[in-house]
Design a protein around this motif. Structure first.
Motif, mmCIF file in Angstrom:
data_model
loop_
_atom_site.group_PDB
_atom_site.id
_atom_site.type_symbol
_atom_site.label_atom_id
_atom_site.label_comp_id
_atom_site.label_asym_id
_atom_site.label_seq_id
_atom_site.Cartn_x
_atom_site.Cartn_y
_atom_site.Cartn_z
ATOM 1 N N VAL A 46 0.954 -1.221 0.228
ATOM 2 C CA VAL A 46 0.435 0.104 0.436
ATOM 3 C C VAL A 46 0.769 1.587 0.055
ATOM 4 N N THR A 72 -7.426 0.025 6.624
ATOM 5 C CA THR A 72 -6.208 -1.258 7.234
ATOM 6 C C THR A 72 -6.473 -2.812 7.761
ATOM 7 N N LEU A 86 3.038 -1.196 4.269
ATOM 8 C CA LEU A 86 1.682 0.453 4.445
ATOM 9 C C LEU A 86 3.405 1.080 4.231
#
Length: 156
Positions: A46, A72, A86
């Motif tokens: 991400v 998330t 992330l």
């Protein structure tokens, strides 16, 4: 994508004036998560930019830090045995970016979300009107990508 990669880049063009938690939640449920599940990734990476966050001076959107945490959690639930990375990518208000990143880390650690800010309840009324435009956009996106992702051809 082109050629064999056609349909693998799924863009969801949301209008800044229409984009808050309800719109992002709907985009996740109707487009992003069904496609991600059908893709069955071995790794989820991400690009965690927070310029869509409420209070960011450039994004013009109103996604709360809690929604970033919720997204998330949804990605983690999608593929619980799949690595999720992330990578902090953007956000132009240091305090807002820190708050959003904190909620994402809370999610990664399995901690419960922070309680919502009571002042944010005023966004709900605004978002009701925004959903009409967003619903049309999400339907167009689903129609555009359904030939590549049949899961999008099913009614939401």
């Amino acid at each position: 994508g082109a050629g064999a990669g056609a349909g693998y880049t799924v863009n969801v063009p949301l209008e800044a004036a229409d984009s808050g938690d309800r719109v992002y939640r709907s985009a996740m449920q109707r487009i992003i998560l069904p496609v991600a599940k059908a893709f069955n990734p071995e790794l989820v990476l991400v690009s965690a930019g927070f310029d869509a966050a409420l209070g960011d001076p450039l994004g013009g959107m109103s996604v709360t830090s809690g929604m970033f945490g919720e997204m998330t959690r949804e990605l983690m639930a999608l593929a619980p045995n799949t690595p999720l990375v992330l990578a902090l990518e953007g956000g132009y208000n240091v305090e807002v970016t820190a708050e959003c990143a904190r909620e994402c880390v809370r999610a990664l650690l399995g901690e419960p979300p922070a309680p919502p800010d009571p002042q944010l309840q005023t966004l709900s009324a605004w978002e009701s009107g925004a959903m009409e435009h967003a619903d049309k956009t999400l339907a167009e996106v689903a129609t555009l990508y359904a030939p590549f992702w049949p899961v999008l051809a099913a009614p939401p």
